[in-house]
Design an enzyme around this catalytic site. Structure first.
Site, mmCIF file in Angstrom:
data_model
loop_
_atom_site.group_PDB
_atom_site.id
_atom_site.type_symbol
_atom_site.label_atom_id
_atom_site.label_comp_id
_atom_site.label_asym_id
_atom_site.label_seq_id
_atom_site.Cartn_x
_atom_site.Cartn_y
_atom_site.Cartn_z
ATOM 1 N N ARG A 97 0.813 -1.207 0.000
ATOM 2 C CA ARG A 97 0.000 0.000 0.000
ATOM 3 C C ARG A 97 0.855 1.269 0.000
ATOM 4 N NH1 ARG A 97 -5.466 0.047 2.902
ATOM 5 N NH2 ARG A 97 -6.251 2.046 2.213
ATOM 6 N N LYS A 139 11.098 -26.681 5.678
ATOM 7 C CA LYS A 139 12.278 -26.937 6.520
ATOM 8 C C LYS A 139 12.913 -28.259 6.126
ATOM 9 C CE LYS A 139 10.626 -24.373 10.560
ATOM 10 N NZ LYS A 139 11.550 -23.327 10.937
ATOM 11 N N HIS A 194 1.364 -25.957 11.562
ATOM 12 C CA HIS A 194 2.677 -26.610 11.616
ATOM 13 C C HIS A 194 2.641 -27.953 12.347
ATOM 14 C CE1 HIS A 194 3.617 -22.670 10.304
ATOM 15 N NE2 HIS A 194 3.758 -22.115 11.483
HETATM 16 C C1 BG6 Z 1 4.580 -18.798 12.651
HETATM 17 C C2 BG6 Z 1 3.820 -18.324 13.865
HETATM 18 O O1 BG6 Z 1 3.738 -19.470 11.775
HETATM 19 O O2 BG6 Z 1 5.621 -19.672 13.060
HETATM 20 C C3 BG6 Z 1 4.744 -17.654 14.857
HETATM 21 O O3 BG6 Z 1 2.814 -17.410 13.461
HETATM 22 C C4 BG6 Z 1 5.907 -18.537 15.206
HETATM 23 O O4 BG6 Z 1 4.032 -17.290 16.042
HETATM 24 C C5 BG6 Z 1 6.566 -19.077 13.936
HETATM 25 O O5 BG6 Z 1 6.822 -17.777 15.952
HETATM 26 C C6 BG6 Z 1 7.612 -20.114 14.277
HETATM 27 O O6 BG6 Z 1 8.332 -20.453 13.110
HETATM 28 P P1 BG6 Z 1 9.826 -20.964 13.223
HETATM 29 O O7 BG6 Z 1 10.197 -21.298 11.823
HETATM 30 O O8 BG6 Z 1 10.621 -19.828 13.812
HETATM 31 O O9 BG6 Z 1 9.798 -22.139 14.145
#
Ligand code: BG6
Length: 482
Positions: free
Chosen positions: A46, A177, A235
């Protein structure tokens, strides 16, 4: 006619994710010669900037988030030359025409939406109206994809009006990952594990994603989501699905995702009846992390809150392979260390011939963070003459990934995902039916919490969640692997 080149449209290009992850990832790919020479990146957001100003923003992001040794000035200059910027108010269809003009040849287009979900609908409508949703256009969406099943369906329906499923790339960055993909290599590239990978061989599974950070300036988003929706819905359930799925016939998008969705649909519902026995909610109060005093969540937020910053669950996958095997999941903010790992606890030997020697059942430890490592805990004989009987000790059989693959640069998860998007490879992206199965399971837990009035229990920052999280596993005679 020349082969059309993929161009990349980056929405939310001035945001945190773009600066921290997306631009450094694209730069990494470019430096390694992995981006098509002709690829141009059209950034949009934006705020009003011209392309030179945006290149300065991007250069600053690279300086902040890419190590100095990897920032060769010639590489940086080549990368910046790929960038241009078009300011856009995504709520107004009119502006998309300028974007289409900037994109030029749109026969092959990758679009990455890293914007607030409230903008997904108007953005998709705008893209379609400007001819940016044709057969060669792929759309990637960053989470959150809704906040429950109903809102995720609204988003998915909006996407489906312009982009069919085979051109929709839902991102769960955990799938990018390396160790997560290595889980597949480990399970399906070795004959060793599969015969034991079931209820007969495995006693339980633990999945932990622990973070030391707190709100990180994301109060509005996090307060509306909480740990269950922020981390478990996506995740953690993806990790669970990869651990539990049947062997796919091929490493292709349909085979892998078909198997994952079967697992997600086999999750035993946790609802009003069992939510108190199977889940723990927590919220951090003031405490200390890594020796530093930190505020409690409500203080950081500036008001009282009933959002959980920690959740622990006992899940079951109700199918033949996993009958009776608990999957313990936990995740939280302001825990003692940053640590993500999967523990597969095998069963004990059926009979010990070593008298009183304590035999520990084998344990597979898959560490994702902070270090990538795969270790198998085994019993081995301690050296000695053993006049009082053999002495056995638990020792690790380790693949320290950093050593085993010392010659290979560790990449950001988004490098893999962006390259797959540009090349149109969908295996590591989440299909609509998976997201919806995930939400369905999560919604039932939230409804259970609401029906039973289950509020988060306090824990001091720097602890492994409230004591009830320990009781959750100890009741079954299981300890968390800390
Ligand atoms: C994100 C979440 O999807 O994943 C965050 O919204 C979190 O809250 C993050 O910190 C963690 O990702 P990673 O790759 O740092 O383990």
């Amino acid at each position: 006619m020349s082969d059309p080149c993929t161009n990349l449209l980056l929405f939310g290009a001035t945001g945190d994710l773009a600066r921290r992850m997306l631009l450094p990832s694209l730069f990494g790919l470019d430096t390694d010669g992995l981006l098509p020479d002709c690829l141009r990146i059209i950034a949009t957001a934006r705020s009003v900037h011209d392309s030179d100003e945006y290149r300065a923003i991007a250069a600053a992001a690279l300086e902040e988030f890419v190590e100095k040794e990897r920032r060769n000035p010639a590489d940086v200059a080549r990368f910046l030359a790929r960038l241009s910027y078009v300011p856009l108010d995504a709520t107004k269809t009119a502006g998309f025409k300028a974007l289409a003009e900037a994109a030029g040849d749109t026969r092959k287009l990758a679009i990455f939406l890293s914007t607030a979900p409230s903008l997904f609908g108007p953005t998709i409508a705008g893209l379609a109206s400007a001819g940016l949703a044709g057969d060669g256009a792929r759309l990637a969406l960053e989470k959150p994809l809704g906040s429950d099943l109903a809102s995720s369906r609204v988003i998915n329906d909006a996407v489906a009006t312009a982009y069919p499923e085979d051109r929709t790339f839902r991102i769960d960055h955990y799938l990018g990952k390396e160790t997560v993909q290595n889980l597949l290599a480990l399970r399906f590239g070795n004959a060793l594990f599969e015969p034991l990978w079931n209820a007969a061989g495995i006693e339980h599974v633990q999945i932990t994603i622990a973070e030391t950070v707190g709100l990180e300036g994301r109060a509005d988003y996090y307060e509306g989501m909480g740990a269950l929706r922020d981390m478990v819905q996506n995740h953690m359930l993806q990790l669970l699905a990869l651990v539990a799925m049947e062997p796919p016939a091929q490493f292709d998008p349909t085979s892998v995702r078909d198997e994952k969705v079967k697992v997600l649909r086999s999750l035993r519902p946790i609802d009003r009846a069992n939510v108190e026995a199977c889940t723990v909610r927590g919220q951090y109060g003031a405490g200390a992390v890594s020796g530093q005093p930190v505020k409690g969540y409500a203080d950081e937020l500036g008001r009282a809150s009933t959002t959980e910053t920690f959740v622990a669950l006992k899940a079951h996958v109700d199918n033949w392979r996993w009958a009776g095997v608990p999957f313990y999941l936990r995740t939280g903010k302001r825990l003692p260390e940053r640590m993500s790992e999967i523990i597969v606890q095998f069963r004990a030997v059926p009979h010990s011939m070593f008298g009183d020697a304590a035999l520990k059942p084998n344990k597979l430890i898959i560490s994702l963070q902070p270090d990538e490592n795969i270790g198998l805990m085994m019993m081995a004989k301690a050296p000695g003459l053993d006049r009082d009987g053999l002495k056995l000790r638990e020792v690790p059989l380790d693949i320290g990934m950093a050593n085993a693959f010392a010659d290979v640069r560790r990449r950001i998860a988004y490098e893999r995902l962006l390259l797959d998007l540009i090349e149109g490879k969908q295996t590591l992206f989440v299909r609509r039916d998976e997201v919806e199965a995930q939400w369905q399971w999560i919604d039932a837990i939230r409804a259970g919490w609401a029906a039973t009035g289950m509020a988060p229990k306090p824990y001091a920052a720097g602890n492994w969640g409230p004591p009830a999280a320990i009781a959750l596993t100890e009741r079954d005679g299981v300890s968390w692997h800390d």
